[in-house]
Motif scaffolding. Structure first.
Motif, PDB file in Angstrom:
ATOM      1  N   SER A 184      17.339  -1.199 -13.808  1.00 42.00           N
ATOM      2  CA  SER A 184      16.315  -2.223 -14.015  1.00 42.00           C
ATOM      3  C   SER A 184      16.290  -2.684 -15.462  1.00 42.00           C
ATOM      4  O   SER A 184      16.135  -3.880 -15.739  1.00 42.00           O
ATOM      5  N   ARG A 341       1.722  -5.890  -7.586  1.00 39.90           N
ATOM      6  CA  ARG A 341       2.151  -6.639  -6.390  1.00 39.90           C
ATOM      7  C   ARG A 341       0.991  -6.930  -5.466  1.00 39.90           C
ATOM      8  O   ARG A 341       1.016  -7.918  -4.726  1.00 39.90           O
ATOM      9  N   SER A 353      13.001 -11.216  -4.319  1.00 38.08           N
ATOM     10  CA  SER A 353      12.779  -9.777  -4.436  1.00 38.08           C
ATOM     11  C   SER A 353      14.134  -9.087  -4.426  1.00 38.08           C
ATOM     12  O   SER A 353      15.059  -9.532  -3.740  1.00 38.08           O
ATOM     13  N   THR A 355      16.119  -4.950  -5.231  1.00 38.26           N
ATOM     14  CA  THR A 355      15.984  -3.528  -5.521  1.00 38.26           C
ATOM     15  C   THR A 355      17.090  -3.119  -6.485  1.00 38.26           C
ATOM     16  O   THR A 355      18.266  -3.419  -6.253  1.00 38.26           O
ATOM     17  N   ASP A 359      13.887   1.061  -8.205  1.00 35.44           N
ATOM     18  CA  ASP A 359      12.863   0.116  -8.644  1.00 35.44           C
ATOM     19  C   ASP A 359      12.936  -1.179  -7.841  1.00 35.44           C
ATOM     20  O   ASP A 359      13.985  -1.573  -7.340  1.00 35.44           O
ATOM     21  N   ARG A 360      11.812  -1.857  -7.792  1.00 31.17           N
ATOM     22  CA  ARG A 360      11.738  -3.153  -7.115  1.00 31.17           C
ATOM     23  C   ARG A 360      11.396  -4.229  -8.132  1.00 31.17           C
ATOM     24  O   ARG A 360      10.513  -4.037  -8.983  1.00 31.17           O
ATOM     25  N   ASP A 362      10.168  -8.152  -8.286  1.00 32.25           N
ATOM     26  CA  ASP A 362       9.641  -9.314  -7.589  1.00 32.25           C
ATOM     27  C   ASP A 362       9.450 -10.444  -8.595  1.00 32.25           C
ATOM     28  O   ASP A 362       8.917 -10.226  -9.692  1.00 32.25           O
TER      29      ASP A 362
END
Length: 367
Positions: A184, A341, A353, A355, A359-360, A362
Motif C-alpha cells: 500500500s 468507509r 476499489s 486490494t 489493505d483495501r 477505496d
C-alpha cells in the motif's frame, strides 16, 4: 468490432498513454494523441504523442510527426480538445488540418476560453469529421487538475487517509503506528509521483519527520513540491524536510511576518515561502489553493494530519478521496479518523476499489 467499440478501445489506449507524463507537464495538462489508419483492412496506430515533460511540445504535433504521410486520411484520437490559440507555435487544431487528418475523435472539451469549442470549430470548418465526448469522464479523471484550475481557479485536491480497522489514524502521543503494509505504501508513492504538490500540516512534520518524496525505483525524480502548513514557522531546522530542501523543493505556507528570524533560517536551508492569511490560527486554504493555481500548479496531494484533513473537508475543498484501510487496530489514546468507509459524505461517490496485500484502497470523487 463496431466502429463505436473501436473508438472507445483506442481512446482508452490514448488515456493510458496520457498518464505517462501526468504531473510532469508544468501548467499544461498531460494529453495524448493517437493517429490511426486502416492498413490491409485493420486499424493500425501509425503515430502517437503525449505532452512533453515541461508542457511543450503538445501531443498532436508529436503524433503527426511520427505518422508522417500516413496521417493523411487517418483518424486522430485526442484526450483533450485540440488547442485553437496561437502562441509560439500554431494551434494543434490547425496542425491536424494541415496534416490531412480526415476524422478526429475527442474525449474532454477544453474549458479554456481561448479553446473551448473553437478547436472543434476549426476542424469542422476544414471538413474534418469530429466525434466529441468519447470516454470523456475517464479522460477527465486524468485531466482533473487542469480542469479544476481552469474552471475553479484553484488547484485540485486529493486527500489521502490511512485508517485502522477500528477507525483511527494514529496515536495522540505522536508515536508512529504502521496502519498499512509495504504494498500500500508503494501505491501511495505512485500517487505522489502524479502530483504537483504534496501537503501536510506542521504537526505531522514535527511528529513524523517525513521525507515526503517518491522513493519508488526509477521514479525518484518525480517527487512533488513539498508544502507544509506552518502558521508560526515551527518547522525544526533539524527536520528531514529542511535538510533536503535544496534537493527537493520545500515550500512553507505561513502567516509569519517578513522580519521573523525563522524565515531567514529556513530560507538558508533552501525553503521558499507562500505568504498566507490566518484566521483563528488556521491558514486560509481557499486562497492558498488559488495561489498555487496562479503559479501553474494543478494538483495537491494532502497526506498529513487529522486537523488538516478536517479543514479541507469542512471547507468543501476535497475533490478526490483516497482511503486506505488496514487490518491493524490502534488501541489506547488514539486519534479518530475524520472519515472512514462507513462515514463517507454523500457528496462523494465511489469510483474504484482495490486490494493491496491485506489493505483495501477505496477512491471517491466529489459528485
Amino acid at each position: 468490432m463496431s466502429a463505436e467499440a473501436l473508438d472507445r478501445r483506442l481512446m482508452a489506449a490514448a488515456i493510458r498513454l496520457a498518464r505517462e507524463h501526468e504531473g510532469r507537464t508544468g501548467s499544461n495538462p498531460s494529453v495524448a494523441t493517437l493517429i490511426v489508419r486502416e492498413i490491409d483492412g485493420s486499424p493500425v496506430i501509425v503515430g502517437r504523442g503525449v505532452t512533453a515533460i515541461g508542457g511543450r511540445p503538445h501531443a498532436e504535433p508529436q503524433a503527426l510527426a511520427e505518422a508522417g504521410e500516413l496521417a493523411r486520411g487517418a483518424t486522430a484520437y485526442v484526450t483533450l480538445e485540440p488547442c485553437a490559440h496561437h502562441g509560439r507555435t500554431p494551434p494543434c487544431a490547425e496542425a491536424l488540418v494541415s496534416a490531412g487528418i480526415a476524422r478526429v475523435v475527442a474525449a474532454a472539451t477544453d474549458p479554456d476560453e481561448r479553446v473551448s469549442g473553437r478547436g472543434y470549430a476549426i476542424l469542422r470548418a476544414a471538413g474534418i469529421e469530429v466525434e466529441e465526448g468519447v470516454l470523456a469522464a475517464e479522460a477527465e479523471r486524468g485531466l482533473a487538475g487542469y480542469l479544476t484550475r481552469r474552471m475553479k481557479n484553484r488547484a485540485h485536491v486529493t486527500l489521502k487517509l490511512a485508517v485502522s480497522a477500528n477507525g483511527k489514524i494514529g496515536r495522540r502521543d505522536g508515536k508512529q503506528v504502521a496502519i498499512t503494509g509495504e504494498i500500500s505504501r508503494r501505491q501511495v508513492h505512485a500517487l505522489r509521483a502524479l502530483s504537483d504538490v504534496i501537503l501536510i500540516g506542521v504537526g505531522t512534520a514535527i511528529n513524523d519527520d517525513p521525507d515526503l518524496t517518491c522513493r519508488l525505483p526509477g521514479l525518484e525524480d518525480r517527487s512533488p513540491i513539498r508544502l507544509v502548513l506552518d502558521t508560526h514557522l515551527r518547522l525544526p531546522l533539524t527536520s528531514r524536510l529542511a535538510h533536503t530542501a535544496r534537493d527537493v523543493p520545500l515550500w512553507i505556507a505561513t502567516a509569519a511576518q517578513q522580519d521573523d528570524p525563522r524565515r531567514a533560517e529556513l530560507a538558508a536551508c533552501g525553503a521558499e515561502f507562500i505568504a498566507s492569511d490566518a484566521h483563528q490560527d488556521r491558514l486560509a486554504l481557499p486562497e492558498l489553493l488559488e495561489d498555487l493555481a496562479a503559479r501553474g500548479l494543478s494538483t495537491v496531494f494532502v497526506e498529513g494530519g487529522a486537523a488538516v484533513a478536517q479543514s479541507f473537508l469542512a471547507e468543501g475543498l476535497v475533490d478526490r478521496l483516497v482511503l486506505l484501510t488496514g487490518e491493524a487496530t490502534i488501541d489506547g489514546d488514539a486519534v479518530d479518523a475524520p472519515i472512514t468507509r462507513q462515514t463517507i459524505p454523500s457528496a462523494f461517490r465511489l469510483v474504484s476499489s482495490a486490494t493491496f496485500g491485506t489493505d483495501r484502497m477505496d477512491e471517491y470523487e466529489r459528485v
